[in-house]
Write an enzyme that holds these catalytic residues in place. Structure first.
Site: not given
Ligand code: UD1
Length: 420
Positions: A23-24, A117, A122, A126, A304, A397
């Site tokens: 999925k990811n 989720c 979130r 960044l 995850d 999902r």
């Molecule tokens: C992706 C995965 C999700 C997985 C996560 C971490 C997909 C569709 N989803 O989510 O299943 O759990 O990686 O392996 O690929 N953060 C910030 N600012 C930002 C972006 C992120 O503070 O702009 C923080 C988030 O709140 C979180 C951490 O960084 O605490 C990790 O998030 P991130 O690696 O971006 O996860 P996703 O890409 O949302």
């Protein structure tokens, strides 16, 4: 009428199961198909609700989509709109990834702030800071991000955290930027690497050296064909379920190297895990022993799989400690596992102490997010009596044909309707 899952637990899982595409990985790849007007063919696309949401998103933005067989998607046509529908972005955080392709192709993009989720705050700071470094002007109105760039320009970007989504967003912006972009402290997840390989297939020039990604922008990408990598999180979920039920089964069509963290933890817990070329055999003939697990960005233990492994540790021998460092609120499974007899305390918002019990008992529980749902299914399969899991829309999902897959492994479970 909504549905729930009825699980009559206590049967060891046996047999073989095939894991679908990730999925990811499928989600960013579908977003990246917006980077070209040429045909793109994606294979091994998992039939999931989130994938359906991303397909609706790119269709709304102008793409034509043909599903040539159950797992193959052919995407053609150009971009007709620069504004992402709010309803789709709110439904799934990964829809925010259309921002960069839209920006790169049509110079201005309007994308609502994402939902997804229910696992803590979130933010997208960044993503936006990185895009500013590439010359994007970012505005915000009515809960929507308005991003403009006459021309994206390559730059050096240091990420304070190796965010998966941010790394993917910036890769998709950098491939269309003028000059060179270097992302430092980028995410190293296999799904990010899959996006890199896909973009290279479409003609991008990207070099990866661990957490440093160097992109030399090209004027245009062309079409191509690509196969989505197997879903390590689905694979890991099945591995844990086999161990939790004291079963003996093989998970096929996985890349064992992407599951190393789990494999080594499971072995440490006394479970036999045999790696094949594209398969992993799990033999849960001993009661698992306690573990210490700390989630981290890849190559650390995946967040995850935190909820799924926590379910296993509720029936392990001894006291386990689980630390969640990636998300700040990812313990939606705890209250539900307690209803099944699990002995879990939460000394602070990022730690679980789990005292292993002799066994869990079936209960009525509710899934609050995808992986919390998976952990309840694992607990239900391992427990005595009947478990009723509601909130299936979350599980759907991220897991395709979950019921059929577990039935093939000899489990007793079915979907049943419930009155709302
Ligand atoms: C992706 C995965 C999700 C997985 C996560 C971490 C997909 C569709 N989803 O989510 O299943 O759990 O990686 O392996 O690929 N953060 C910030 N600012 C930002 C972006 C992120 O503070 O702009 C923080 C988030 O709140 C979180 C951490 O960084 O605490 C990790 O998030 P991130 O690696 O971006 O996860 P996703 O890409 O949302």
């Amino acid at each position: 009428m909504t549905e729930q899952l009825l699980i009559r637990g206590g049967k060891p899982l046996e047999g073989r199961i095939k894991v679908p595409g990730a999925k990811n990985s499928a989600l960013p790849l579908l977003a990246a198909s917006l980077l070209t007007d040429d045909p793109v063919v994606l294979k091994n696309v998992p039939p999931l609700k989130d994938v359906g949401t991303m397909l609706s998103m790119i269709r709304e933005l102008g793409k034509n989509i043909e599903t040539t067989d159950q797992r193959t998607v052919r995407i053609t046509g150009g971009i007709a709109k620069n504004s992402a529908p709010e309803e789709l972005v709110r439904r799934m955080r990964a829809s925010f990834l259309v921002l960069s392709p839209l920006l790169g192709r049509v110079r201005e993009a309007v994308v609502p702030l994402p939902g997804g989720c229910n696992i803590g705050t979130r933010p997208v700071d960044l993503h936006l800071n990185g895009l500013s470094r590439l010359g994007t002007e970012i505005g915000q109105a009515d809960g929507k991000i308005i991003a403009r760039a006459k021309k994206l320009r390559g730059n050096e970007i240091f990420l304070d955290y190796p965010s998966v989504g941010t790394t993917e967003q910036l890769l998709m912006a950098a491939v269309g930027a003028e000059g060179e972009t270097v992302i430092f402290n980028g995410a190293q997840e296999p799904e990010v690497r899959d996006l890199v390989n896909f973009l290279v297939e479409l003609g991008a020039d990207i070099e990866v050296d661990g957490s440093i990604l160097t992109v030399r922008g090209a004027d245009e990408l062309h079409g191509g064909e690509y196969e989505v990598l197997p879903d390590r999180i689905a694979g890991g979920t099945y591995m844990i379920a086999i161990a939790a039920t004291g079963g003996h089964a093989t998970v096929d069509e996985v890349r064992p190297s992407t599951l190393k963290q789990l494999t080594l933890k499971m072995r440490k817990s006394g479970i036999t895990v045999n790696e094949g070329v594209n398969s992993v055999e799990v033999i849960g003939d001993n009661r698992p022993k306690n573990l210490e697990v700390r989630t981290l960005p890849y190559p650390g233990f995946p967040t995850d799989l935190q909820a799924p492994i926590s379910a296993l540790l509720t029936i392990a021998e001894g006291k386990s400690v689980v630390k969640e460092t990636v998300f700040d609120s990812r313990f939606g499974h705890v209250a539900e596992l307690r209803k099944m007899g699990a002995d879990i305390s939460v000394p602070n918002s990022s730690t679980l102490f789990i005292n292993g019990t002799d066994g869990l008992r079936g209960a009525k529980v509710e899934a609050t997010d995808i992986r919390a749902g998976a952990s309840l299914v694992i607990a239900g399969l391992a427990s005595s009596g009947t478990t009723e899991v509601s909130g299936l829309e979350h599980i759907d999902r991220g897991y395709s044909q979950l019921v059929e897959n577990f039935q093939d492994l000899n489990a007793e479970l079915e979907r049943s309707k419930i009155d709302e």
